[in-house]
Design an enzyme around this catalytic site. Structure first.
Site, short mmCIF file in Angstrom:
data_model
loop_
_atom_site.label_atom_id
_atom_site.label_comp_id
_atom_site.label_asym_id
_atom_site.label_seq_id
_atom_site.Cartn_x
_atom_site.Cartn_y
_atom_site.Cartn_z
N GLU A 48 0.80 -1.23 0.00
CA GLU A 48 0.00 0.00 0.00
C GLU A 48 0.84 1.28 0.00
OE1 GLU A 48 -0.86 -2.65 1.78
OE2 GLU A 48 -2.96 -3.07 1.37
N HIS A 88 -10.96 -4.59 9.73
CA HIS A 88 -11.64 -4.43 8.45
C HIS A 88 -12.94 -3.64 8.57
CE1 HIS A 88 -8.86 -7.57 7.29
NE2 HIS A 88 -9.31 -7.63 6.06
#
Lengths: 329, 320
Positions: A64, A133
């Site tokens: 990322e 998440h």
């Protein structure tokens, strides 16, 4: 095509915005994990790889920070990268490039560069995704100067906002939402963009203003409907833009109702709600008939168990309880 | 002696190296007089890396530098007074004083910026290379970073993606043997940096960074391969920062004996020696050095005389 046929999922509206912009401008590229044949973790980029190919869709390894940095470098060179971070929690892995590069370069390089990139990411809990998440991290993002932050709540909104974000010369974070992806709404087929810095009145009312964004706006609208029969007329102000905040629209609604509840899916402390509350106290104290109240997630990680999750996240009944409190004040 | 570089080119390179040295020494003096704020990371001893690499690149190849970037800026031929002005926080600086030493950009010279985050520039250079490839340009991106940055995730992630996508980027690691106080032997399990390249299916080389002619030669060869579409490469240059990491570094982590030994490999001495071996007169060498020092002195004067910004320069220009 009838209006009924143009009632599409939020995720499809994101897809249409990407499709439109890829077709319109060859400087637009997509960068992210599993955005190719898989179509993105939530199906948002479905079909785009077949249509535009590997030259436009840069499918990345799980890296990322560097692929956000790559987007920054490409944007400095004139491309318009649209990056997907699969879950908003993973933004932590890319925070350096967002905070130290994307947000600062235009200013610190004395205006010599622009960073016309978009970072799209779904925040929020969908039910059972657990601590890593599920978060809505809007509170982190609004503390980064140089980045615009938007959190559209409807399919029509996300399409116009995302297209505007892609065309904007600055870095824009578009907060999508896992609970919004499967929600449907009418979306115009034609090319349109929406302002990146304007709140909208999702439903007008006279008694109390609910200020919300992203997934909590539909919840606020449902609460409005539920309380209509008992004679409570709620106004729902959908912020859309979290950075900058549309102060005029916020103050206008506060001056109209005199009672404000801020509703958000992010943690209570130090976030959008806290900022909106501070602004209201600085500018509208004379108009307030009750203290500003906040309904937000507890300052806790989000547990996986559905039985536990609901105690951490703001629920419709929490908003109803706040409405009761603010009326009785 | 290198056949690829003419004696006049080498003399020019020597002059650039001296100007970088003079620039750093001038800054050091300005710090002690309280005329500079913050900190600065000098590249004294490493001038041959900057000049060797950048002299081998095209003016249209894009550079991304790091916190120790003055050498790269001057080697690219930026206006020294404007670089100095930037460090002094003057409006005449390349970024109007907002960026300073570690955040200095010159887009009109294809210089994408120095970068204050260790390893932060590596993905930016990779992204620039992505844009170059996308636009079918035959220019190359060059990323400068140190041995310390090679332990950041961005190094590994970016090399991997650059190799996967065959991006036109040359990764240049100036291995000056220390990441601040931490020697490479304690920070890098592989001992050298270039041996990490094959892990990313990439060509990597380690060279003597003190020899500006060698650096120029190996960079020219690497750039030719990268430009031809053969994929990114990692070039590791062994060098030594003769000064401390930043202005307040007493260098307790290494001995004065080691420093004296390494100073024998001073790139200015080695280059002057090579020039003499080529038959360039000491007089011409001294004249080149003197011209460089005068350029820097004049630049410092001009920068000192320039005005600093006001409130509007601080509070404006966040968004385009």
């Amino acid at each position: 095509m009838t209006d009924d046929e143009r009632t599409i999922y939020y995720s499809k509206a994101v897809n249409e915005a990407l499709d439109d912009e890829l077709a319109r401008d060859d400087s637009v590229i997509l960068i992210g994990e599993d955005i190719g044949c898989y179509g993105g973790s939530f199906g948002v980029t479905k079909g785009l790889y077949d249509k535009y190919g590997a030259e436009r869709l840069w499918e990345t390894p799980i890296s990322e920070n560097s692929f956000v940095g790559i987007a920054v470098g490409a944007a400095m060179m004139g491309l318009r990268p649209v990056v997907e971070i699969m879950f908003m929690d993973f933004l932590a892995l890319a925070l350096d490039q967002l905070l130290n590069s994307a947000g600062k370069l235009h200013y610190m390089y004395g205006g010599q560069v622009t960073v016309p990139m978009v970072l799209r990411t779904p925040g929020g809990a969908k039910g059972g995704y657990g601590p890593s998440h599920s978060q809505m991290l809007s509170n982190l993002l609004v503390g980064i100067p140089g980045i615009k932050v938007v959190a559209p709540s409807t399919p029509a909104q996300v399409k116009g906002i995302l297209k505007a974000a892609i065309r904007d010369p600055n870095p824009v974070v578009v907060i999508e939402n896992k609970r919004l992806y499967p929600q449907r709404g009418y979306v115009p087929a034609e090319d349109y963009v929406l302002a990146l810095d304007k709140a909208v009145i999702a439903a007008a009312g006279q008694d109390i203003t609910l200020i919300s964004y992203s997934s909590m706006t539909p919840v606020c609208l449902a609460v409005k409907e539920a309380l209509k029969p008992v004679g409570i007329d709620l106004e729902v102000l959908d912020l859309v833009s979290l950075q900058p905040l549309d102060k005029e629209s916020i103050f206008a609604s506060v001056r109209k109702t005199g009672r404000v509840i801020i509703v958000e899916e992010a943690c209570l402390t130090g976030g959008v709600g806290a900022e909106v509350s501070a602004l209201i106290s600085e500018h509208c104290l004379d108009a307030l008939e009750a203290p500003v109240m906040r309904v937000a997630a507890a300052d806790m990680p989000i547990p996986s168990a559905l039985a536990l999750e609901k105690f951490v996240l703001p629920q419709a009944e929490d908003i109803v309880a706040a409405v009761k409190r603010i009326r009785e004040y | 002696m290198n056949d690829l570089i003419s004696s006049s080119d080498l003399l020019h390179m020597y002059q650039r190296m001296v100007s970088i040295r003079a620039f750093e020494e001038t800054l050091s003096g300005l710090f002690s007089k309280g005329l500079l704020g913050g900190t600065s990371h000098f590249c004294i001893g490493q001038e041959s890396c900057a000049v060797g690499v950048i002299s081998a690149a095209r003016e249209s190849d894009w550079l991304v530098s790091n916190h120790r970037g003055h050498g790269h800026l001057l080697a690219r031929g930026l206006d020294i007074a404007r670089v100095m002005g930037e460090l002094m926080g003057k409006l005449s600086g390349y970024c109007g004083g907002r960026g300073g030493s570690q955040h200095l950009c010159a887009m009109d010279r294809c210089f994408l910026g120095t970068n204050g985050i260790t390893g932060g520039g590596i993905p930016i250079a990779t992204g620039a290379a992505l844009a170059l490839k996308y636009r079918k340009s035959d220019n190359v991106a060059i990323a400068f970073f140190g041995d310390g940055a090679s332990n950041q995730g961005t190094f590994h992630e970016s090399l991997n993606m650059a190799s996967l996508w065959k991006l036109p980027v040359l990764f240049v690691c100036e291995n000056n043997l220390y990441g601040m106080s931490n020697p490479v032997s304690k920070s890098c399990a592989s001992g050298t940096i270039a041996v990490r390249a094959p892990a990313y299916a990439m060509h990597g080389e380690t060279h003597d960074g003190f020899d500006v002619e060698l650096v120029h030669e190996v960079t020219s060869a690497a750039l030719a391969r990268v430009r031809a579409g053969q994929g990114p490469e990692l070039l590791e240059l062994i060098t030594y920062r003769q000064c401390g990491h930043s202005k307040n570094d007493a260098r307790v982590y290494r001995s004065r004996e080691e420093e004296a030994h390494m100073a024998e490999r001073d790139c200015l001495l080695l280059t002057a020696k090579s020039l003499r071996q080529r038959g360039v007169s000491q007089e011409d060498i001294d004249a080149a050095a003197e011209a460089a020092r005068q350029d820097v002195a004049a630049a410092a004067e001009a920068a000192l005389a320039a005005p600093a910004g006001g409130r509007e320069h601080a509070l404006d220009g966040l968004f385009a």
